[in-house]
Design a protein around this motif. Sequence first.
Motif, mmCIF file in Angstrom:
data_model
loop_
_atom_site.group_PDB
_atom_site.id
_atom_site.type_symbol
_atom_site.label_atom_id
_atom_site.label_comp_id
_atom_site.label_asym_id
_atom_site.label_seq_id
_atom_site.Cartn_x
_atom_site.Cartn_y
_atom_site.Cartn_z
ATOM 1 N N VAL A 1 100.142 80.161 48.610
ATOM 2 C CA VAL A 1 98.965 79.684 47.878
ATOM 3 C C VAL A 1 97.718 80.051 48.677
ATOM 4 N N VAL A 2 96.736 80.606 47.994
ATOM 5 C CA VAL A 2 95.443 80.896 48.615
ATOM 6 C C VAL A 2 94.416 79.956 47.989
ATOM 7 N N LEU A 3 93.668 79.242 48.829
ATOM 8 C CA LEU A 3 92.672 78.277 48.369
ATOM 9 C C LEU A 3 91.302 78.658 48.906
ATOM 10 N N GLY A 4 90.312 78.667 48.024
ATOM 11 C CA GLY A 4 88.933 78.904 48.439
ATOM 12 C C GLY A 4 88.049 77.769 47.964
ATOM 13 N N THR A 5 87.139 77.301 48.817
ATOM 14 C CA THR A 5 86.211 76.241 48.399
ATOM 15 C C THR A 5 84.906 76.377 49.165
ATOM 16 N N PRO A 6 83.767 76.323 48.466
ATOM 17 C CA PRO A 6 82.468 76.464 49.145
ATOM 18 C C PRO A 6 81.938 75.169 49.736
ATOM 19 N N ASP A 7 82.602 74.025 49.463
ATOM 20 C CA ASP A 7 82.193 72.784 50.131
ATOM 21 C C ASP A 7 83.438 71.967 50.456
ATOM 22 N N ARG A 8 83.248 70.779 51.041
ATOM 23 C CA ARG A 8 84.363 70.026 51.603
ATOM 24 C C ARG A 8 85.038 69.092 50.607
ATOM 25 N N THR A 9 84.484 68.936 49.420
ATOM 26 C CA THR A 9 85.044 67.917 48.522
ATOM 27 C C THR A 9 85.376 68.412 47.124
ATOM 28 N N GLU A 10 84.713 69.480 46.664
ATOM 29 C CA GLU A 10 84.807 69.865 45.257
ATOM 30 C C GLU A 10 86.241 70.200 44.834
ATOM 31 N N HIS A 11 87.049 70.667 45.747
ATOM 32 C CA HIS A 11 88.403 71.122 45.431
ATOM 33 C C HIS A 11 89.446 70.011 45.474
ATOM 34 N N LEU A 12 89.064 68.823 45.956
ATOM 35 C CA LEU A 12 90.057 67.806 46.290
ATOM 36 C C LEU A 12 90.876 67.335 45.086
ATOM 37 N N THR A 13 90.213 67.141 43.930
ATOM 38 C CA THR A 13 90.949 66.655 42.755
ATOM 39 C C THR A 13 92.089 67.600 42.401
ATOM 40 N N ALA A 14 91.781 68.893 42.334
ATOM 41 C CA ALA A 14 92.811 69.879 41.994
ATOM 42 C C ALA A 14 93.885 69.952 43.075
ATOM 43 N N LEU A 15 93.465 69.873 44.327
ATOM 44 C CA LEU A 15 94.434 69.959 45.424
ATOM 45 C C LEU A 15 95.415 68.791 45.380
ATOM 46 N N TYR A 16 94.897 67.587 45.131
ATOM 47 C CA TYR A 16 95.783 66.420 45.053
ATOM 48 C C TYR A 16 96.805 66.585 43.927
ATOM 49 N N LYS A 17 96.365 67.153 42.785
ATOM 50 C CA LYS A 17 97.279 67.377 41.669
ATOM 51 C C LYS A 17 98.363 68.394 42.043
ATOM 52 N N PHE A 18 97.964 69.411 42.792
ATOM 53 C CA PHE A 18 98.961 70.409 43.201
ATOM 54 C C PHE A 18 99.970 69.801 44.175
ATOM 55 N N ILE A 19 99.482 68.951 45.074
ATOM 56 C CA ILE A 19 100.394 68.288 46.018
ATOM 57 C C ILE A 19 101.386 67.410 45.258
ATOM 58 N N GLU A 20 100.920 66.774 44.167
ATOM 59 C CA GLU A 20 101.835 65.986 43.336
ATOM 60 C C GLU A 20 102.933 66.868 42.745
ATOM 61 N N VAL A 21 102.572 68.096 42.371
ATOM 62 C CA VAL A 21 103.569 69.037 41.843
ATOM 63 C C VAL A 21 104.618 69.347 42.903
ATOM 64 N N THR A 22 104.165 69.601 44.140
ATOM 65 C CA THR A 22 105.106 69.964 45.212
ATOM 66 C C THR A 22 106.013 68.800 45.600
ATOM 67 N N GLU A 23 105.593 67.571 45.297
ATOM 68 C CA GLU A 23 106.411 66.405 45.637
ATOM 69 C C GLU A 23 107.534 66.163 44.627
ATOM 70 N N SER A 24 107.522 66.915 43.513
ATOM 71 C CA SER A 24 108.560 66.791 42.489
ATOM 72 C C SER A 24 109.611 67.879 42.688
ATOM 73 N N ASN A 25 110.819 67.478 43.062
ATOM 74 C CA ASN A 25 111.899 68.459 43.240
ATOM 75 C C ASN A 25 112.171 69.216 41.951
ATOM 76 N N GLU A 26 112.085 68.504 40.825
ATOM 77 C CA GLU A 26 112.352 69.126 39.525
ATOM 78 C C GLU A 26 111.328 70.218 39.218
ATOM 79 N N LYS A 27 110.051 69.934 39.467
ATOM 80 C CA LYS A 27 109.003 70.919 39.182
ATOM 81 C C LYS A 27 109.088 72.115 40.125
ATOM 82 N N MET A 28 109.387 71.864 41.403
ATOM 83 C CA MET A 28 109.486 72.968 42.351
ATOM 84 C C MET A 28 110.688 73.854 42.030
#
Length: 688
Positions: free
Chosen positions: A643-670
């Motif tokens: 995964v390649v992630l780009g963000t021009p500030d320290r917070t704008e990407h967090l919502t999407a990142l948290y959702k992606f981490i939720e995906v990785t925590e699901s064995n079924e989805k992975m």
Amino acid sequence: MTFLDERSRKVLIHIVDNPAATGKELEQLLSLSRKQLSYTLDKVNDYLIGNGYTKIERQKTGKFTIPATVIEEFKTDQFTFEEASYIYSDKERLDLIVLILLCHQDELSTYDFTIELGISKNTFLSDLKKLHTYIHTNYGVSVLYSRKDGYNLIGSEYAKRELLIASIRKVLNMPNGSDVIKKICKIDVAELDEIHNDISEIEKKLQIQFTDERLKELPYILCLVIRRVHSGQLLDTIPEAFQHIIGTKEYSVTASLSNKYQIENQLERMFISAQIQISNIHYLKADEYKMEKKLMKAANEMITNFEDISCIQIKEREQLLEAVLQHCKPAFYRMKYNYHIENSILDMVLPQHSYLHEMVRKSSKPFAQLVGHEIVDDELVYLTVLFGAWLRKEGVLDIVEEKKRAVVVCTNGISVSNFLYVTLTELFPEIDFLTCLSIRGFQDFKEDYELVFSTVRLESEKTQFLVTPFLNEYSKQSFREKVLQEIEGVNLHRIQISSIVNIVEESATIHDKDQLIKDLKQYLSKEPNTKKEESILQRKREGILLSDLLNEKTIQISDKETDWKDAIRIASKPLLENKDIEERYVDKMITSICEEQPFIMIAEGVIIAHAGIDDGVNNVSMGILRMPSKISIHGYMNADIIVVLGTPDRTEHLTALYKFIEVTESNEKMRAIRQAKKVDEIVQVIRK
């Protein structure tokens, strides 16, 4: 020295190079009148005070009292203490008197002190009065005089040892301090060398290396402690915590030292072992001993806590961990044995770094649990300095230090209170909002803060802002301007755009003056005047969705093996084509993995490569490359999802990142992502 004129510079150099010189001698040597010397000395002292030094005092005798730090900083090679005597300050004389009292062999009279220190009887008696107050308050020790026995210290032997060690440390920091202690305590060089060799053996056996400062003072401490034992001045009691020393590696190793000097008393053996345990060290093999393992765990958790609280990721984490660990071990034993810290730097650090200090306090809970009580400020401040130095080195100290602390007080229900708290947190990223409180909770709140945001007027001396729970976009902007004007003195509406443009015009060529004025007005007002800007603001308010970033264009499936560097470049390709990131951003990601080896694996086989916000990123963006099997990432990680992630500030990407981490925590989805044959199958998994 840059800000001193030539005459002032000469006066300063001559004083520090010739501490025994009188004002009259300087007048003759430099061809100055008494008035000129007095005026010049005032300029020298202004310079010293302005640069953080203590000023030079002129005595009634015509000589000068020169702070040790001034001599150390400004002396030249022409100066040696054998050629000139040093005039001790009032505080320095108190420590010398302590050494004389604790190291004397015969009866001590007033005459002995006046001769040894080169002072008058009245000066000695005045010093003695100050000393008595200080040591009685801090150590429970008193000075007693009788015609039969002269001057002596009265108190427990353990308290006298604490006082002795504190005085040794302070005298060693005086110019030529080592020679002063040898002279006063009549220590033979050969005796000192022998103990130094003993300490070297202890270092070898424990596989540690003492700091230079500790190695400087420890021989004197052990030498004078051994002398007191041999003269029958034995410990009759020690703090209960010392009982835990028996059975430690240090106790076993220092037993040979005790045997060598025929020390049989167990309390004395424990005391000597404690001197080793509380010593600051340069190096230790942390995985060898049980306590070091516990300290390593606590130090590691402390850094993790700090990263979470500060929202800053430490780049050179391993090096910081080693530095924190080296501080924590002796600090642990100092607190355990209740050793005093002399010359606390608390007053020097807190005025400028109180916010950082509180963050370190919150982070240090694992260490406090290990010690058994909260870390005292005199110890904690050294961790604050350590973290501050590290953040400064990594260029992020200002990010931590600039924030003011605030609390939110809301009389509405919990849902409305939380909504207001989140709204203010997003509206004022430059403020650290500690918590949301009810009025009752506010009255009981004990932590330090500077600002209060409240839905009702409160009785408080703190700077207070009234706020409604629901702010529209216009009221948000006007409220933000009002708050910033209050706390930073900035009134955006009073800024004269034309004045700014005139200043710019003096140093640069302006190609379109009207457009520049228009752009500055738009920037300072923060009012979006285009649909695109309104869309960006709306997206920031709602948070960027994961589906906005990961779609058919940014997800790729590879059916052939490839090198990890090429894998990152392939995953970055859609982002480059969309101009979300630049080529240098890709290069920086690869360089970071090669040189810093960050642990960027967020789940088994999944890494997120990224660089800094200033390394060539234009928009929040994300790309995925799924490999047919795991590949080695520079030899220290294995991954099949890049995964390649780009963000021009320290917070704008967090919502999407948290959702992606939720995906990785699901064995079924992975499992579904790894088994997908087409890109749109992965898209569907992410959108669920």
